[in-house]
Write a protein that holds these residues in place. Structure first.
Motif, PDB file in Angstrom:
ATOM      1  N   VAL A  31      37.747 -33.781  41.245  1.00  0.00           N
ATOM      2  CA  VAL A  31      37.927 -32.362  40.946  1.00  0.00           C
ATOM      3  C   VAL A  31      39.211 -32.208  40.142  1.00  0.00           C
ATOM      4  O   VAL A  31      40.290 -32.607  40.602  1.00  0.00           O
ATOM      5  N   ALA A  68      41.884 -29.900  39.232  1.00  0.00           N
ATOM      6  CA  ALA A  68      42.453 -28.623  39.678  1.00  0.00           C
ATOM      7  C   ALA A  68      43.477 -28.189  38.636  1.00  0.00           C
ATOM      8  O   ALA A  68      44.581 -28.739  38.564  1.00  0.00           O
ATOM      9  N   THR A 114      40.938 -23.242  33.047  1.00  0.00           N
ATOM     10  CA  THR A 114      39.646 -23.886  33.326  1.00  0.00           C
ATOM     11  C   THR A 114      38.914 -24.285  32.047  1.00  0.00           C
ATOM     12  O   THR A 114      38.149 -25.252  32.057  1.00  0.00           O
ATOM     13  N   GLN A 140      38.235 -26.974  39.051  1.00  0.00           N
ATOM     14  CA  GLN A 140      38.614 -25.900  39.965  1.00  0.00           C
ATOM     15  C   GLN A 140      39.857 -25.205  39.429  1.00  0.00           C
ATOM     16  O   GLN A 140      40.858 -25.846  39.121  1.00  0.00           O
ATOM     17  N   ALA A 183      42.119 -21.343  45.560  1.00  0.00           N
ATOM     18  CA  ALA A 183      41.648 -22.680  45.196  1.00  0.00           C
ATOM     19  C   ALA A 183      41.371 -23.513  46.440  1.00  0.00           C
ATOM     20  O   ALA A 183      40.350 -24.211  46.518  1.00  0.00           O
ATOM     21  N   ALA A 201      38.133 -22.424  47.993  1.00  0.00           N
ATOM     22  CA  ALA A 201      36.974 -22.906  47.234  1.00  0.00           C
ATOM     23  C   ALA A 201      36.757 -24.401  47.468  1.00  0.00           C
ATOM     24  O   ALA A 201      35.615 -24.854  47.625  1.00  0.00           O
ATOM     25  N   LEU A 202      37.831 -25.165  47.495  1.00  0.00           N
ATOM     26  CA  LEU A 202      37.710 -26.611  47.727  1.00  0.00           C
ATOM     27  C   LEU A 202      37.209 -26.894  49.141  1.00  0.00           C
ATOM     28  O   LEU A 202      36.381 -27.795  49.348  1.00  0.00           O
TER      29      LEU A 202
END
Length: 296
Positions: free
Chosen positions: A40, A42, A46, A63, A76, A79-80
């Motif tokens: 991912v 981060a 984005t 992310q 964040a 969401a993770l």
């Protein structure tokens, strides 16, 4: 000699890498993905993250994460957590260097707030996704700058009374190390997750290119001799993240003279970084400032 080919198979591991759209973070994420990890990216931007992901081979997603905003860090992390039952590897790589005096959205000095407090909060909010996973790791990227004009200025932590770019950067990178060492002390009884630190030496990344002219110009004629490519600068982080022989509380950097360039090896940090009382005081202050407490 430990290099990218030394990375063992990462299939089945989930890795979150902050600041992974450029430079060291990009190379770290790319190498982990090419060795089989689900990665991912981060990142604050984005769109740039998607462009970076398109250049990588493997299972790579993006992310949004703005470390200058605790609200963004919390979003964040939520969401993770929703997307991953477990996380094997968190690489706290993103950072800013030698910025003019300015603050994050929460009023923290920009370098301390981004490099240390943002990652402190993110780690605390994600740690329960790492704790159940044997062999999981939190890798935090520091710098040789932790030795330069570096101290934790508890009497003026946000440097509002006396600001210096180099002083602020040194404080933030020293904080990265102290956070790692105190985190490892707290993780040790659990026996599953390790906290490790790394530094890239002198790497030719946006951090260097965006440095003040007074720092950048003297280095320019010697750039090729004193810096290394981001792919080399990422190796200490990759070793800290993936070498099975790595132990919690260790610190990795380049093996060359002055730890400026070269393949990664175990190194030591400044004497001040090992001060347990200061580590614990910094931890308590960081909890107060971020409102994040850890499950260890």
């Amino acid at each position: 000699m430990w290099n990218e080919q030394s990375i063992p198979d990462q299939t089945g591991r989930t890795a979150v890498v902050t600041g992974a759209n450029t430079g060291l973070g990009f190379e770290t994420a790319r190498a982990l993905a090419e060795h089989g990890a689900r990665v991912v990216l981060a990142v604050r931007n984005t769109e740039k993250g998607k462009q970076a992901a398109a250049k990588m081979h493997g299972d790579v997603t993006v992310q949004e994460l703005d470390l200058t905003s605790l609200a963004s860090v919390r979003d964040a992390a939520a969401a993770l957590r929703a997307g991953h039952e477990q996380i094997d590897l968190l690489v706290n790589n993103a950072g800013v260097m030698y910025t003019p005096q300015q603050t994050t959205r929460d009023g923290f000095e920009m370098q301390f707030g981004t490099n240390h407090l943002g990652h402190f909060a993110l780690t605390g909010l994600l740690l329960d996704r790492l704790l159940p996973v044997p062999g999981s790791r939190v890798v935090t990227v520091s710098s040789v700058g932790h030795r330069i004009r570096a101290s934790i200025h508890f009497d003026d932590l946000q440097l509002t009374r006396s600001y210096g770019r180099i002083t602020a950067y040194g404080q933030s990178k020293l904080a990265n190390l102290m956070f790692t060492y105190e985190l490892q002390r707290r993780l040790a009884p659990h026996g599953t997750t390790a906290a490790v630190a790394a530094h890239p030496g002198m790497s030719d990344t946006e951090l260097i290119r965006n440095s003040p002219a007074v720092v950048r110009r003297p280095l320019a004629p010697f750039a090729s001799m004193v810096t290394q490519k981001p792919s080399m600068g990422a190796l200490p982080t990759l070793r800290a993240a993936a070498d099975p022989a790595v132990l919690g509380g260790q610190y990795y950097g380049p093996q060359g003279v002055g730890e400026v360039r070269g393949c990664p090896r175990l190194v030591t940090s400044s004497a001040e970084s090992y001060d347990v009382a200061v580590q614990q005081r910094l931890w308590a202050v960081s909890e107060d400032l971020t409102g994040v407490t850890f499950p260890v």
